[in-house]
Design a protein around this motif. Structure first.
Motif, PDB file in Angstrom:
ATOM      1  N   MET A   1       0.838  -1.191   0.000  1.00  0.00           N
ATOM      2  CA  MET A   1       0.000   0.000   0.000  1.00  0.00           C
ATOM      3  C   MET A   1       0.876   1.244   0.000  1.00  0.00           C
ATOM      4  N   LYS A   2       0.336   2.335  -0.528  1.00  0.00           N
ATOM      5  CA  LYS A   2       1.047   3.608  -0.519  1.00  0.00           C
ATOM      6  C   LYS A   2       1.402   3.978   0.921  1.00  0.00           C
ATOM      7  N   ALA A   3       2.653   4.313   1.172  1.00  0.00           N
ATOM      8  CA  ALA A   3       3.095   4.614   2.530  1.00  0.00           C
ATOM      9  C   ALA A   3       2.303   5.773   3.123  1.00  0.00           C
ATOM     10  N   HIS A   4       1.964   5.654   4.396  1.00  0.00           N
ATOM     11  CA  HIS A   4       1.226   6.700   5.093  1.00  0.00           C
ATOM     12  C   HIS A   4       2.171   7.694   5.748  1.00  0.00           C
ATOM     13  N   THR A   5       3.315   7.917   5.122  1.00  0.00           N
ATOM     14  CA  THR A   5       4.319   8.828   5.637  1.00  0.00           C
ATOM     15  C   THR A   5       5.234   9.245   4.494  1.00  0.00           C
ATOM     16  N   ARG A   6       5.802  10.442   4.618  1.00  0.00           N
ATOM     17  CA  ARG A   6       6.761  10.917   3.622  1.00  0.00           C
ATOM     18  C   ARG A   6       8.173  10.411   3.892  1.00  0.00           C
ATOM     19  N   LYS A   7       8.327   9.633   4.957  1.00  0.00           N
ATOM     20  CA  LYS A   7       9.653   9.151   5.334  1.00  0.00           C
ATOM     21  C   LYS A   7      10.135   8.005   4.453  1.00  0.00           C
ATOM     22  N   VAL A   8       9.253   7.475   3.613  1.00  0.00           N
ATOM     23  CA  VAL A   8       9.646   6.337   2.787  1.00  0.00           C
ATOM     24  C   VAL A   8       8.809   6.306   1.515  1.00  0.00           C
ATOM     25  N   ASP A   9       9.439   5.965   0.392  1.00  0.00           N
ATOM     26  CA  ASP A   9       8.737   5.720  -0.865  1.00  0.00           C
ATOM     27  C   ASP A   9       8.580   4.212  -0.985  1.00  0.00           C
ATOM     28  N   ALA A  10       7.475   3.718  -0.489  1.00  0.00           N
ATOM     29  CA  ALA A  10       7.281   2.265  -0.399  1.00  0.00           C
ATOM     30  C   ALA A  10       7.275   1.598  -1.765  1.00  0.00           C
ATOM     31  N   PHE A  11       6.614   2.229  -2.729  1.00  0.00           N
ATOM     32  CA  PHE A  11       6.547   1.634  -4.066  1.00  0.00           C
ATOM     33  C   PHE A  11       7.942   1.496  -4.672  1.00  0.00           C
ATOM     34  N   ALA A  12       8.749   2.551  -4.576  1.00  0.00           N
ATOM     35  CA  ALA A  12      10.079   2.539  -5.174  1.00  0.00           C
ATOM     36  C   ALA A  12      10.988   1.513  -4.491  1.00  0.00           C
ATOM     37  N   MET A  13      10.945   1.481  -3.159  1.00  0.00           N
ATOM     38  CA  MET A  13      11.785   0.517  -2.436  1.00  0.00           C
ATOM     39  C   MET A  13      11.402  -0.916  -2.787  1.00  0.00           C
ATOM     40  N   ALA A  14      10.095  -1.185  -2.829  1.00  0.00           N
ATOM     41  CA  ALA A  14       9.641  -2.540  -3.118  1.00  0.00           C
ATOM     42  C   ALA A  14      10.019  -2.946  -4.543  1.00  0.00           C
ATOM     43  N   ARG A  15       9.844  -2.027  -5.494  1.00  0.00           N
ATOM     44  CA  ARG A  15      10.152  -2.360  -6.887  1.00  0.00           C
ATOM     45  C   ARG A  15      11.632  -2.607  -7.079  1.00  0.00           C
ATOM     46  N   GLU A  16      12.445  -1.832  -6.387  1.00  0.00           N
ATOM     47  CA  GLU A  16      13.896  -1.952  -6.543  1.00  0.00           C
ATOM     48  C   GLU A  16      14.442  -3.222  -5.898  1.00  0.00           C
ATOM     49  N   GLN A  17      13.851  -3.620  -4.772  1.00  0.00           N
ATOM     50  CA  GLN A  17      14.487  -4.683  -3.985  1.00  0.00           C
ATOM     51  C   GLN A  17      13.747  -6.014  -3.997  1.00  0.00           C
ATOM     52  N   PHE A  18      12.464  -6.012  -4.335  1.00  0.00           N
ATOM     53  CA  PHE A  18      11.721  -7.271  -4.361  1.00  0.00           C
ATOM     54  C   PHE A  18      11.753  -7.829  -5.771  1.00  0.00           C
ATOM     55  N   ASN A  19      12.223  -9.050  -5.912  1.00  0.00           N
ATOM     56  CA  ASN A  19      12.409  -9.595  -7.261  1.00  0.00           C
ATOM     57  C   ASN A  19      11.242 -10.445  -7.745  1.00  0.00           C
ATOM     58  N   GLY A  20      10.122 -10.409  -7.016  1.00  0.00           N
ATOM     59  CA  GLY A  20       8.936 -11.133  -7.453  1.00  0.00           C
ATOM     60  C   GLY A  20       7.858 -10.177  -7.920  1.00  0.00           C
ATOM     61  N   PRO A  21       6.665 -10.699  -8.223  1.00  0.00           N
ATOM     62  CA  PRO A  21       5.557  -9.851  -8.664  1.00  0.00           C
ATOM     63  C   PRO A  21       5.152  -8.852  -7.584  1.00  0.00           C
ATOM     64  N   LEU A  22       4.979  -7.600  -8.000  1.00  0.00           N
ATOM     65  CA  LEU A  22       4.614  -6.527  -7.073  1.00  0.00           C
ATOM     66  C   LEU A  22       3.222  -6.004  -7.400  1.00  0.00           C
ATOM     67  N   ILE A  23       2.340  -6.012  -6.396  1.00  0.00           N
ATOM     68  CA  ILE A  23       1.013  -5.423  -6.504  1.00  0.00           C
ATOM     69  C   ILE A  23       1.007  -4.149  -5.665  1.00  0.00           C
ATOM     70  N   ILE A  24       0.504  -3.054  -6.219  1.00  0.00           N
ATOM     71  CA  ILE A  24       0.418  -1.805  -5.471  1.00  0.00           C
ATOM     72  C   ILE A  24      -1.041  -1.421  -5.275  1.00  0.00           C
ATOM     73  N   ASN A  25      -1.287  -0.612  -4.242  1.00  0.00           N
ATOM     74  CA  ASN A  25      -2.669  -0.365  -3.827  1.00  0.00           C
ATOM     75  C   ASN A  25      -2.798   0.994  -3.171  1.00  0.00           C
ATOM     76  N   ASP A  26      -4.017   1.538  -3.235  1.00  0.00           N
ATOM     77  CA  ASP A  26      -4.472   2.698  -2.475  1.00  0.00           C
ATOM     78  C   ASP A  26      -4.634   3.951  -3.333  1.00  0.00           C
ATOM     79  N   GLY A  27      -5.892   4.230  -3.654  1.00  0.00           N
ATOM     80  CA  GLY A  27      -6.233   5.493  -4.287  1.00  0.00           C
ATOM     81  C   GLY A  27      -6.090   5.540  -5.799  1.00  0.00           C
ATOM     82  N   PHE A  28      -5.884   4.415  -6.445  1.00  0.00           N
ATOM     83  CA  PHE A  28      -5.704   4.427  -7.899  1.00  0.00           C
ATOM     84  C   PHE A  28      -7.045   4.419  -8.622  1.00  0.00           C
TER      85      PHE A  28
END
Length: 304
Positions: free
Chosen positions: A217-244
């Motif tokens: 889910m989209k991080a509830h804080t400006r302290k982290v870009d959750a989507f970017a970190m997950a895409r860069e470091q997780f090597n499996g399928p990534l699902i994103i969520n919240d407000g799209f």
């Protein structure tokens, strides 16, 4: 029409119940009832996983089966109220602090729930690791005051969800296990002053597990870009969520920022969401006041 349906948050045990009128997957009756759902989805060519949600301290005895306990990493109440069918709004119960041995018993509950889900016909399971439920209570600074292997450092506080993922993966195969998380989510009285460090520890922990997917889910804080970190470091399928919506989801897929986008609010009001997206049709708006209220209103009465 969905690529994947993630079923409603479902308790792996009687102790894991917290809200009223939520499902479980720990009895033969529940397994049989869920089979009707999974059979219908598969008959229509769909795929469905069960989201396993242990409420932990976010619970009141008014919503729990007789003989069950409210448990948590530490004996600290959640500062929230829950709706009940008995007395209306009610404060959460003081939770029982899990002993070290009892933590491993809960992990076993999750393992058994994954097996039960497969018996009920689900294609896999998703560990609900956010929104203030038991896994996030272990990761939280205010809910977890333990001094054993599950408390203290960030690495210790993420140990519980990682062990749950390992147990479920061993039981039904990692390729049938997903994980949902939202850094900085304060819902249900959660505090984490280092959301980036928590997400990093989780990403380090699931590296090499070969999970079916990571559901961020989209991080509830400006302290982290959750989507970017997950895409860069997780090597499996990534699902994103919240407000799209349709266009913003397409933009993220086209930019290779994720492999899939999940929808909840739009799907509640638009069971034929895929068809509406394909044809560019107007979407019905969901009625927040009817969520989890029971009956047809706001559930099966939206216009097709």
């Amino acid at each position: 029409g969905a690529g994947l349906i993630v079923a409603e948050g479902t308790s792996p045990s009687a102790d894991g119940m917290g809200y009223c009128r939520t499902p479980g997957i720990y009895s033969s009756e529940q397994i049989a009832a869920w089979r009707k759902v999974t059979d219908a989805v598969h008959a229509a060519g769909g795929c469905i996983v069960l989201q396993l949600m242990h409420c932990g301290r976010v619970a009141t005895h008014h919503n729990k089966p007789a003989g069950s306990k409210t448990v948590a990493p530490s004996a600290i109440k959640a500062d929230v109220e829950l709706f009940t069918d008995v007395v209306g709004m009610a404060a959460t119960d003081m939770p029982h602090e899990l002993s070290n041995a009892e933590v491993y018993d809960v992990i076993e509950d999750y393992r058994r729930a994954a097996i039960n889900a497969r018996e009920a016909g689900f294609d896999g399971v998703e560990l609900h690791g956010t929104s203030g439920y038991l896994p996030m209570q272990f990761m939280s600074e205010n809910a977890n005051q333990r001094t054993d292997e599950f408390g203290g450092s960030v690495e210790n506080r993420v140990r519980f969800p990682l062990l749950v993922l390992e147990a479920m993966s061993e039981a039904i195969g990692a390729g049938r296990v997903g994980f949902r998380f939202c850094p900085g989510n304060k819902f249900n009285d959660i505090s984490d002053s280092q959301p980036a460090a928590t997400l990093q520890a989780l990403l380090d922990g699931i590296a090499g597990m070969d999970l079916a997917y990571l559901h961020i889910m989209k991080a509830h804080t400006r302290k982290v870009d959750a989507f970017a970190m997950a895409r860069e470091q997780f090597n499996g399928p990534l699902i994103i969520n919240d407000g799209f919506d349709r266009n913003s989801a397409i933009e993220m897929i086209d930019a290779d920022a994720a492999d899939a986008v999940s929808f909840a609010r739009h799907y509640i009001a638009n069971p034929n969401l895929v068809e509406r997206f394909k044809e560019g049709r107007e979407l019905a708006e969901f009625d927040r006041s009817t969520l989890y209220s029971g009956g047809a209103a706001g559930y099966s009465d939206y216009p097709a």
